[in-house]
Design a protein around this motif. Sequence first.
Motif, PDB file in Angstrom:
ATOM      1  N   ALA A  48       0.875  -0.998  -0.075  1.00 44.20           N
ATOM      2  CA  ALA A  48       0.192   0.004  -0.047  1.00 44.20           C
ATOM      3  C   ALA A  48       0.886   1.117   0.043  1.00 44.20           C
ATOM      4  N   PRO A  49       0.645   2.311  -0.894  1.00 44.39           N
ATOM      5  CA  PRO A  49       1.416   3.592  -0.633  1.00 44.39           C
ATOM      6  C   PRO A  49       1.442   4.215   0.657  1.00 44.39           C
ATOM      7  N   LEU A  50       0.680   3.941   1.609  1.00 44.00           N
ATOM      8  CA  LEU A  50       0.605   4.443   2.794  1.00 44.00           C
ATOM      9  C   LEU A  50       1.106   3.647   3.775  1.00 44.00           C
ATOM     10  N   ARG A  51       2.007   3.977   4.721  1.00 42.70           N
ATOM     11  CA  ARG A  51       2.403   3.031   5.629  1.00 42.70           C
ATOM     12  C   ARG A  51       1.446   3.457   6.879  1.00 42.70           C
ATOM     13  N   VAL A  52       0.980   2.443   7.380  1.00 46.59           N
ATOM     14  CA  VAL A  52      -0.068   2.342   8.567  1.00 46.59           C
ATOM     15  C   VAL A  52       0.527   1.303   9.787  1.00 46.59           C
ATOM     16  N   PRO A  53       0.803   2.197  10.665  1.00 52.45           N
ATOM     17  CA  PRO A  53       1.146   1.165  11.869  1.00 52.45           C
ATOM     18  C   PRO A  53       0.383   0.068  12.231  1.00 52.45           C
ATOM     19  N   GLY A  54       0.647  -1.177  12.392  1.00 57.72           N
ATOM     20  CA  GLY A  54      -0.072  -2.207  12.894  1.00 57.72           C
ATOM     21  C   GLY A  54      -1.002  -2.521  11.717  1.00 57.72           C
ATOM     22  N   ALA A  55      -0.821  -2.310  10.767  1.00 60.85           N
ATOM     23  CA  ALA A  55      -2.005  -3.098   9.621  1.00 60.85           C
ATOM     24  C   ALA A  55      -1.723  -4.109   9.493  1.00 60.85           C
ATOM     25  N   GLN A  56      -3.267  -4.767   9.311  1.00 55.94           N
ATOM     26  CA  GLN A  56      -3.148  -6.209   9.169  1.00 55.94           C
ATOM     27  C   GLN A  56      -3.644  -6.727   7.969  1.00 55.94           C
ATOM     28  N   TYR A  57      -4.632  -6.035   7.315  1.00 61.38           N
ATOM     29  CA  TYR A  57      -4.926  -6.228   6.008  1.00 61.38           C
ATOM     30  C   TYR A  57      -5.039  -5.257   5.099  1.00 61.38           C
ATOM     31  N   ALA A  58      -4.692  -5.532   3.802  1.00 61.66           N
ATOM     32  CA  ALA A  58      -4.784  -4.204   2.771  1.00 61.66           C
ATOM     33  C   ALA A  58      -5.542  -4.651   1.416  1.00 61.66           C
ATOM     34  N   TYR A  59      -5.958  -3.836   0.853  1.00 60.69           N
ATOM     35  CA  TYR A  59      -6.853  -4.162  -0.484  1.00 60.69           C
ATOM     36  C   TYR A  59      -6.715  -2.955  -1.316  1.00 60.69           C
ATOM     37  N   ARG A  60      -6.767  -3.130  -2.709  1.00 62.75           N
ATOM     38  CA  ARG A  60      -6.725  -2.354  -3.643  1.00 62.75           C
ATOM     39  C   ARG A  60      -8.302  -2.405  -4.470  1.00 62.75           C
ATOM     40  N   PHE A  61      -8.889  -1.122  -4.685  1.00 57.91           N
ATOM     41  CA  PHE A  61     -10.091  -1.302  -5.455  1.00 57.91           C
ATOM     42  C   PHE A  61      -9.969  -0.429  -6.873  1.00 57.91           C
ATOM     43  N   ARG A  62     -10.464  -1.012  -7.889  1.00 57.72           N
ATOM     44  CA  ARG A  62     -10.700  -0.218  -9.128  1.00 57.72           C
ATOM     45  C   ARG A  62     -12.060   0.104  -9.336  1.00 57.72           C
ATOM     46  N   GLU A  63     -13.319  -0.217  -8.684  1.00 59.73           N
ATOM     47  CA  GLU A  63     -14.396  -0.069  -8.903  1.00 59.73           C
ATOM     48  C   GLU A  63     -14.896   0.962  -7.655  1.00 59.73           C
ATOM     49  N   GLY A  64     -16.077   1.455  -8.019  1.00 55.41           N
ATOM     50  CA  GLY A  64     -16.779   2.359  -6.774  1.00 55.41           C
ATOM     51  C   GLY A  64     -17.514   1.481  -5.910  1.00 55.41           C
ATOM     52  N   ASP A  65     -17.877   0.385  -6.508  1.00 59.37           N
ATOM     53  CA  ASP A  65     -19.083  -0.349  -5.429  1.00 59.37           C
ATOM     54  C   ASP A  65     -18.287  -1.380  -4.490  1.00 59.37           C
ATOM     55  N   TRP A  66     -17.345  -1.207  -3.811  1.00 59.13           N
ATOM     56  CA  TRP A  66     -16.611  -2.033  -2.983  1.00 59.13           C
ATOM     57  C   TRP A  66     -17.368  -2.303  -1.612  1.00 59.13           C
ATOM     58  N   GLY A  67     -17.045  -3.178  -0.855  1.00 68.52           N
ATOM     59  CA  GLY A  67     -17.706  -3.632   0.522  1.00 68.52           C
ATOM     60  C   GLY A  67     -16.843  -4.346   1.192  1.00 68.52           C
TER      61      GLY A  67
END
Length: 182
Positions: A48-67
């Motif tokens: 992920a382009p942003l470092r988040v301390p304690g990150a457990q999961y990361a996802y990428r989306f290319r559509e506006g209807d994610w959940g």
Amino acid sequence: LGEARNISSLRVTGAKAYRGYVVVAAEPGIEIDPPQVQNLREIHTAAAPLRVPGAQYAYRFREGDWGLGLLARRRPAEIRAEVFHLESVGEALAYGSAVINYVITGSPVDELRFRLPASFENVEFVGRDVRRWLREGDAWVVKLNQKILGDYSLAATYTQRYGPGQPIQLGTLHCLDVQTQT
């Protein structure tokens, strides 16, 4: 905590394309079950382009209807203790001390509990962030100023009288609410 939460996509007025990342992180002591995802592609948290301390999961989306469906719960504290006892013998009085090294995982704790013989006197506890200690029944409770997680050291000192029919008691400090003590 303990209740499922659903997070839906964010809408930006006038946007023609939706692309981005979702990173899931939690405070120490909180555990997140594998999320239920819709229109999200899982990536490594370091990608992920942003470092988040304690990150457990990361996802990428290319559509506006994610959940994203999340379930978080408090992790139980797991405490391991290693105790080093030292006794010095004087005339009719033994001076004892113990250094307790803790490894605390899961949830942070703000109190530590011990059992010492009732005959011990002048009991004191010294350590970082020790607010006070008190006797509750047959246990000593050490209250801390803030919750601790990870490595922590605490010292206990005490005196005990000895003589004929009253032997010196060695190694009698027992940590309570711990998984292992050595």
